[in-house]
Structures are given as structure tokens and as C-alpha cells.
Design a protein around this motif. Structure first.
Motif, PDB file in Angstrom:
ATOM      1  N   UNK B  63      20.102  32.514  62.708  1.00 15.21           N
ATOM      2  CA  UNK B  63      20.726  33.745  61.971  1.00 15.21           C
ATOM      3  C   UNK B  63      19.515  34.600  61.987  1.00 15.21           C
ATOM      4  N   UNK B  64      19.625  35.957  62.312  1.00 16.73           N
ATOM      5  CA  UNK B  64      18.706  37.111  61.955  1.00 16.73           C
ATOM      6  C   UNK B  64      18.901  38.040  61.133  1.00 16.73           C
ATOM      7  N   UNK B  65      18.264  38.189  59.826  1.00 13.16           N
ATOM      8  CA  UNK B  65      18.568  39.389  59.012  1.00 13.16           C
ATOM      9  C   UNK B  65      17.468  40.360  59.189  1.00 13.16           C
ATOM     10  N   UNK B  66      18.095  41.364  59.106  1.00 12.32           N
ATOM     11  CA  UNK B  66      17.145  42.709  59.208  1.00 12.32           C
ATOM     12  C   UNK B  66      17.454  43.488  57.864  1.00 12.32           C
ATOM     13  N   UNK B  67      16.069  43.992  57.292  1.00 18.40           N
ATOM     14  CA  UNK B  67      16.089  44.770  55.961  1.00 18.40           C
ATOM     15  C   UNK B  67      15.164  46.087  56.442  1.00 18.40           C
ATOM     16  N   UNK B  68      16.004  46.985  56.702  1.00 18.05           N
ATOM     17  CA  UNK B  68      15.418  48.346  57.348  1.00 18.05           C
ATOM     18  C   UNK B  68      14.483  48.849  56.499  1.00 18.05           C
ATOM     19  N   UNK B  69      15.121  49.013  55.068  1.00 18.17           N
ATOM     20  CA  UNK B  69      14.219  49.731  54.104  1.00 18.17           C
ATOM     21  C   UNK B  69      12.826  48.892  53.917  1.00 18.17           C
ATOM     22  N   UNK B  70      12.681  47.587  54.177  1.00 18.10           N
ATOM     23  CA  UNK B  70      11.535  47.072  53.922  1.00 18.10           C
ATOM     24  C   UNK B  70      10.811  46.776  55.218  1.00 18.10           C
ATOM     25  N   UNK B  71      11.348  47.354  56.307  1.00 11.70           N
ATOM     26  CA  UNK B  71      10.765  46.890  57.565  1.00 11.70           C
ATOM     27  C   UNK B  71      10.283  45.463  58.031  1.00 11.70           C
ATOM     28  N   UNK B  72      11.605  44.765  57.639  1.00 13.95           N
ATOM     29  CA  UNK B  72      11.479  43.289  57.841  1.00 13.95           C
ATOM     30  C   UNK B  72      12.540  42.787  58.258  1.00 13.95           C
ATOM     31  N   UNK B  73      12.158  41.699  59.048  1.00 17.69           N
ATOM     32  CA  UNK B  73      13.213  40.944  59.561  1.00 17.69           C
ATOM     33  C   UNK B  73      12.958  39.251  59.667  1.00 17.69           C
ATOM     34  N   UNK B  74      13.851  38.401  59.517  1.00 19.68           N
ATOM     35  CA  UNK B  74      13.586  37.134  59.512  1.00 19.68           C
ATOM     36  C   UNK B  74      14.660  36.191  60.323  1.00 19.68           C
ATOM     37  N   UNK B  75      14.082  35.055  60.769  1.00 19.15           N
ATOM     38  CA  UNK B  75      14.971  34.063  61.676  1.00 19.15           C
ATOM     39  C   UNK B  75      15.127  32.820  60.613  1.00 19.15           C
ATOM     40  N   UNK B  76      16.288  32.476  60.535  1.00 17.97           N
ATOM     41  CA  UNK B  76      16.799  31.319  59.753  1.00 17.97           C
ATOM     42  C   UNK B  76      17.305  30.370  60.903  1.00 17.97           C
ATOM     43  N   UNK B  77      16.681  29.187  60.883  1.00 18.48           N
ATOM     44  CA  UNK B  77      17.233  28.063  61.766  1.00 18.48           C
ATOM     45  C   UNK B  77      17.630  27.153  60.805  1.00 18.48           C
ATOM     46  N   UNK B  78      18.896  26.624  60.839  1.00 18.29           N
ATOM     47  CA  UNK B  78      19.405  25.664  60.082  1.00 18.29           C
ATOM     48  C   UNK B  78      20.529  24.875  60.840  1.00 18.29           C
ATOM     49  N   UNK B  79      20.775  23.551  60.722  1.00 21.26           N
ATOM     50  CA  UNK B  79      19.432  22.543  60.360  1.00 21.26           C
ATOM     51  C   UNK B  79      18.446  22.633  61.486  1.00 21.26           C
ATOM     52  N   UNK B  80      17.061  22.589  61.161  1.00 21.79           N
ATOM     53  CA  UNK B  80      15.988  22.564  62.010  1.00 21.79           C
ATOM     54  C   UNK B  80      15.944  20.986  62.706  1.00 21.79           C
ATOM     55  N   UNK B  81      15.554  21.245  64.172  1.00 21.74           N
ATOM     56  CA  UNK B  81      15.719  20.013  64.965  1.00 21.74           C
ATOM     57  C   UNK B  81      14.420  19.955  65.507  1.00 21.74           C
TER      58      UNK B  81
END
Lengths: 118, 114
Positions: B63-81
Motif C-alpha cells: 500500500x502506498x500513502x501520499x500526503x501532498x501537504x507534507x510532500x511525503x509518501x510511504x510504502x507499507x508492506x504487510x505482512x513482510x516476507x
């Protein structure tokens, strides 16, 4: 699954020599790119190619570099007179003009050519 | 040129837990963001992308999340392998010309411990 291929996997050349790196992009893709990654540094954009001409190029892509699509499948990067600082991994990438969604600009990369200039 | 930054060079996570990889950007003209995974001696492999008109995109465990106001994105991997262990690159593009060349971050080495 279609993939981008690159040859050779490793090229060793002497400073001042010309090298040609070859790529076969995915067959229905229309944009082609070259990137490079110097050891320990970021992947950097060099040039993009569309409709048989360069569409964008970076400051790195100077007169020593050229690209060509000599036939319907190959896409080449030529370095006319190599320098020590040209030693890097060179990646070819391609993308379809219109992706599956309205916003779909993913590029697909080949395995890279390691260029070593001695 | 630090338009795309990945401030964590490495991350270790236990198998089965969540991995969160972060990326910041400074160029407000960027409107499309991608995550790539790279194994040694291979090219970057596309994982997932997100347009700036969205704030979340999901594909299986990623899952990728984008926070435009913070100019930040993150990638979540669940569950990790353990097979997720690789270098993860964040990349961004903007509509200048038509080429949409990618600007990459420096990468985060993810290690998933069994």
C-alpha cells in the motif's frame, strides 16, 4: 511476461574508446529511456526517446552521448569517447504511452549493463 | 539535487510484521509517484504507483500513502516476507514535456528477518 532486455551485461573498455549499449524495450511500448547509476549514488535520468527523437535529456547527456532506434526493436546508447567517470550501471527502461488506468506512467527497467572504463 | 529523499538507508523488520518505508519530496510539480524494488545485479522492478489525485493505492500486500501537504509518501508492506529483502527506491515524475522521466531517491535497504 514481456520484459526489457539489455546487452551486454558487462562491458569493459579503455578510456577514449566508443561503446554501444543495446536494449530491446517491451514491444508495445512507445517511450524509451536510459538511466545510469554510479556506484553508491542515485539512479539518474539520462535521456528519453519518443517517436524517433529525443524528447528530454539531462545535463549529463552531453555531446559524447547519442541514442538511436535503428530498427523496430532495438534502442541503443552510444558513448563516443568514454571517460573514467562514465563507469556505471546503465539501465534502459520503457513505458507504454497510455497505461491501463487514466494515470499510469510506470516504467519497466532492464537488468542493466555494467560499464567499466579503465 | 535532493528533490526526492529517502532518509533511512536501511530498515530491519521481523517476518510477518509491517514494513514502512518513507520518502519525502521537495518539488511541488511532481504529480506521480512510484516505488521500485531492486535486487543486486538486477534492474529496478516496478511495485506500485500513485497519482497525486489519490492519497492511497493498494495492491496485495503493498500500500502506498501520499500526503501532498507534507510532500511525503510511504510504502507499507504487510505482512513482510524474507523475499521482500531488497533495496526500495521511491521515484517521482512530473508533467514537463511528455517524457515523464523519473527522479529517484537514494533507496532504503529492507531486511526481513525470518
Amino acid at each position: 511476461e514481456p520484459e526489457v532486455t539489455q546487452t551486454p551485461s558487462h562491458q569493459v573498455t579503455q578510456m577514449g574508446q566508443e561503446v554501444i549499449l543495446r536494449c530491446v524495450p517491451i514491444s508495445n511500448h512507445l517511450y524509451f529511456y536510459w538511466y545510469r547509476q554510479i556506484l553508491g549514488q542515485k539512479v539518474e535520468f539520462l535521456v528519453s526517446f519518443y517517436n524517433n527523437e529525443i524528447s528530454e535529456k539531462s545535463e549529463i547527456f552531453d555531446d559524447q552521448f547519442s541514442v538511436e532506434r535503428p530498427d523496430g526493436s532495438n534502442f541503443t546508447l552510444k558513448i563516443r569517447s568514454t571517460k573514467l567517470e562514465d563507469s556505471a550501471m546503465y539501465f534502459c527502461a520503457s513505458r507504454i504511452r497510455f497505461g491501463q488506468g487514466v494515470y499510469s506512467y510506470e516504467q519497466y527497467f532492464g537488468p542493466g549493463t555494467r560499464l567499466t572504463v579503465t | 539535487d535532493q528533490q526526492v529523499k529517502q532518509n533511512s538507508p536501511s530498515l530491519s523488520v521481523q517476518e510477518g510484521r509491517i514494513s514502512i518505508l518513507n520518502c519525502d519530496y521537495t518539488n511541488s510539480m511532481f504529480d506521480y509517484f512510484l516505488w521500485y524494488k531492486k535486487y543486486p545485479a538486477e534492474g529496478p522492478t516496478f511495485l506500485i504507483s500513485i497519482s497525486s489525485i489519490k492519497d492511497k493505492n493498494e495492491d496485495g500486500r503493498f500500500t502506498v500513502f501520499l500526503n501532498k501537504s507534507a510532500k511525503h509518501l510511504s510504502l507499507h508492506i504487510v505482512p513482510s516476507q524474507p523475499g521482500d529483502s531488497a533495496v526500495y527506491f521511491c521515484a517521482a515524475s512530473q508533467l514537463s514535456g511528455s517524457a515523464r522521466q523519473l527522479t529517484f531517491g537514494s533507496g532504503t535497504q529492507l531486511t526481513v528477518l525470518p
